[in-house]
Design a protein around this motif. Sequence first.
Motif, mmCIF file in Angstrom:
data_model
loop_
_atom_site.group_PDB
_atom_site.id
_atom_site.type_symbol
_atom_site.label_atom_id
_atom_site.label_comp_id
_atom_site.label_asym_id
_atom_site.label_seq_id
_atom_site.Cartn_x
_atom_site.Cartn_y
_atom_site.Cartn_z
ATOM 1 N N ILE A 66 3.259 22.440 -41.399
ATOM 2 C CA ILE A 66 3.207 21.634 -42.607
ATOM 3 C C ILE A 66 2.723 20.236 -42.237
ATOM 4 O O ILE A 66 3.152 19.651 -41.246
ATOM 5 N N ASN A 67 1.793 19.714 -43.017
ATOM 6 C CA ASN A 67 1.280 18.368 -42.778
ATOM 7 C C ASN A 67 1.009 17.697 -44.110
ATOM 8 O O ASN A 67 0.949 18.352 -45.153
ATOM 9 N N PHE A 68 0.818 16.379 -44.076
ATOM 10 C CA PHE A 68 0.677 15.629 -45.319
ATOM 11 C C PHE A 68 -0.729 15.093 -45.552
ATOM 12 O O PHE A 68 -1.047 14.669 -46.648
ATOM 13 N N ALA A 69 -1.557 15.079 -44.540
ATOM 14 C CA ALA A 69 -2.921 14.579 -44.710
ATOM 15 C C ALA A 69 -3.798 15.163 -43.615
ATOM 16 O O ALA A 69 -4.115 16.347 -43.636
ATOM 17 N N ARG A 70 -4.157 14.342 -42.624
ATOM 18 C CA ARG A 70 -4.953 14.828 -41.496
ATOM 19 C C ARG A 70 -4.114 15.772 -40.649
ATOM 20 O O ARG A 70 -2.914 15.605 -40.494
ATOM 21 N N SER A 71 -4.767 16.789 -40.089
ATOM 22 C CA SER A 71 -4.090 17.716 -39.181
ATOM 23 C C SER A 71 -5.064 18.127 -38.089
ATOM 24 O O SER A 71 -6.257 17.816 -38.143
ATOM 25 N N ASP A 72 -4.583 18.867 -37.098
ATOM 26 C CA ASP A 72 -5.468 19.380 -36.043
ATOM 27 C C ASP A 72 -6.538 20.294 -36.617
ATOM 28 O O ASP A 72 -7.631 20.423 -36.048
ATOM 29 N N PHE A 73 -6.227 20.905 -37.737
ATOM 30 C CA PHE A 73 -7.175 21.797 -38.401
ATOM 31 C C PHE A 73 -8.476 21.071 -38.735
ATOM 32 O O PHE A 73 -9.561 21.660 -38.647
ATOM 33 N N ASP A 74 -8.392 19.797 -39.130
ATOM 34 C CA ASP A 74 -9.601 19.045 -39.483
ATOM 35 C C ASP A 74 -10.603 19.049 -38.339
ATOM 36 O O ASP A 74 -11.785 19.354 -38.536
ATOM 37 N N ASN A 75 -10.142 18.701 -37.164
ATOM 38 C CA ASN A 75 -11.062 18.605 -36.029
ATOM 39 C C ASN A 75 -11.565 19.972 -35.586
ATOM 40 O O ASN A 75 -12.736 20.139 -35.215
ATOM 41 N N GLU A 76 -10.679 20.973 -35.620
ATOM 42 C CA GLU A 76 -11.090 22.330 -35.257
ATOM 43 C C GLU A 76 -12.133 22.867 -36.245
ATOM 44 O O GLU A 76 -13.124 23.488 -35.852
ATOM 45 N N LEU A 77 -11.895 22.623 -37.535
ATOM 46 C CA LEU A 77 -12.835 23.093 -38.548
ATOM 47 C C LEU A 77 -14.194 22.415 -38.385
ATOM 48 O O LEU A 77 -15.238 23.072 -38.465
ATOM 49 N N TRP A 78 -14.184 21.113 -38.110
ATOM 50 C CA TRP A 78 -15.468 20.423 -37.943
ATOM 51 C C TRP A 78 -16.213 20.891 -36.689
ATOM 52 O O TRP A 78 -17.450 20.884 -36.661
ATOM 53 N N ALA A 79 -15.502 21.329 -35.683
ATOM 54 C CA ALA A 79 -16.177 21.915 -34.514
ATOM 55 C C ALA A 79 -16.920 23.185 -34.931
ATOM 56 O O ALA A 79 -18.070 23.424 -34.516
ATOM 57 N N LYS A 80 -16.268 24.004 -35.754
ATOM 58 C CA LYS A 80 -16.910 25.230 -36.258
ATOM 59 C C LYS A 80 -18.090 24.889 -37.169
ATOM 60 O O LYS A 80 -19.146 25.537 -37.117
#
Length: 358
Positions: free
Chosen positions: A337-351
């Motif tokens: 659970i997160n409220f704004a930025r998460s590790d997912f943001d950076n991983e998704l942008w790598a993809k």
Amino acid sequence: MKKLLYPVLFIVILFFNCTSNDNPIDEIQLDDKLYFPPLNSNTWETISISSLGWNENEFKPLLNYLEEKNTKGFIILYNGKIVVERYMNQHDSEKLWYWASAGKTLTTAISGIAQNEGFININNKVSDYLGTGWTSATLQKENLITCKNLLSMDSGLDDSLGDNVSKENLKYKADAGSRWAYHNVYVKMQDVISQATNIPWSTYFNSKLKDKIGMNGAWIKNNDFNVYWSNTRSMARFGLMISANGKWENTQIVPEAFLSEATNTSQDINKAYGYMWWLNGKSSFRLPASQIEFQGDLISNAPNDMYAALGKNDQKIYIAPSKKLVIVRMGNSASDINFARSDFDNELWAKLNAFITE
């Protein structure tokens, strides 16, 4: 000799015609004009991955990653046209989903509209619209809080007391403008606009924004929150309008000057925060529920000029002007659970970087 001269003259004349101001190059530029889907219609022009020269070998891995990470709706727009639109994990194009805090940017947009119409001035005290005593702070400290402080998240009110925004729960922590803290008190801007216009929030929102860009959805009260729900395309419509500097086709919806303020650093404490828009490419950033300043980009794999609406459990609108991209993601949390930025943001942008090649 004359027979040879005529073809040569024809070619020369054709060359100069094609390099004049009416040439086919201009027609190509017109084809590259930002596209807006029609209102009240499911029609939305598409553009193929192959025509953009993107790496099609990385498309399937991107989709697999999105599905594994609990995504429900995902759209990529290039210059307004749909390149990718996918629904997964029991979701579809008609189902509504919550924007969470990504919807804060809807309140930002309406604030700009209300100011442009002369109902509010974001530099005015909140108490000018709500009356004094809307917080538990002393009158002197309460009167330091402007509407801009609400939009910038530097009201100085105590964020550790939870999300309830009743007077009793809005207590002084620091002078307005001296401390950045992610706080649900921003929702008071909706009350400010309702009081100033004498129109219910949802009614004003619908007439000034939702209906003008063809969104669907509704505001739904949930305990202390007022959350927007819509389908994924409506989120993409909003992102498209913002990417067009607040315009929808030839109509200015959100004032361009206000939107420029909103998508640039709004205070000196959190450089990666505008008026509820998150900003990439800054030297440092802060995150919700923390007073730590982190050095570097908000999302290092994203373009420096990218700005984003970020919501709990990875609701995302990314706008990357240099790439002509608007990217929307709706779904459950990609991990914790997160409220704004998460590790997912950076991983998704790598993809995305592997897929979106130039």
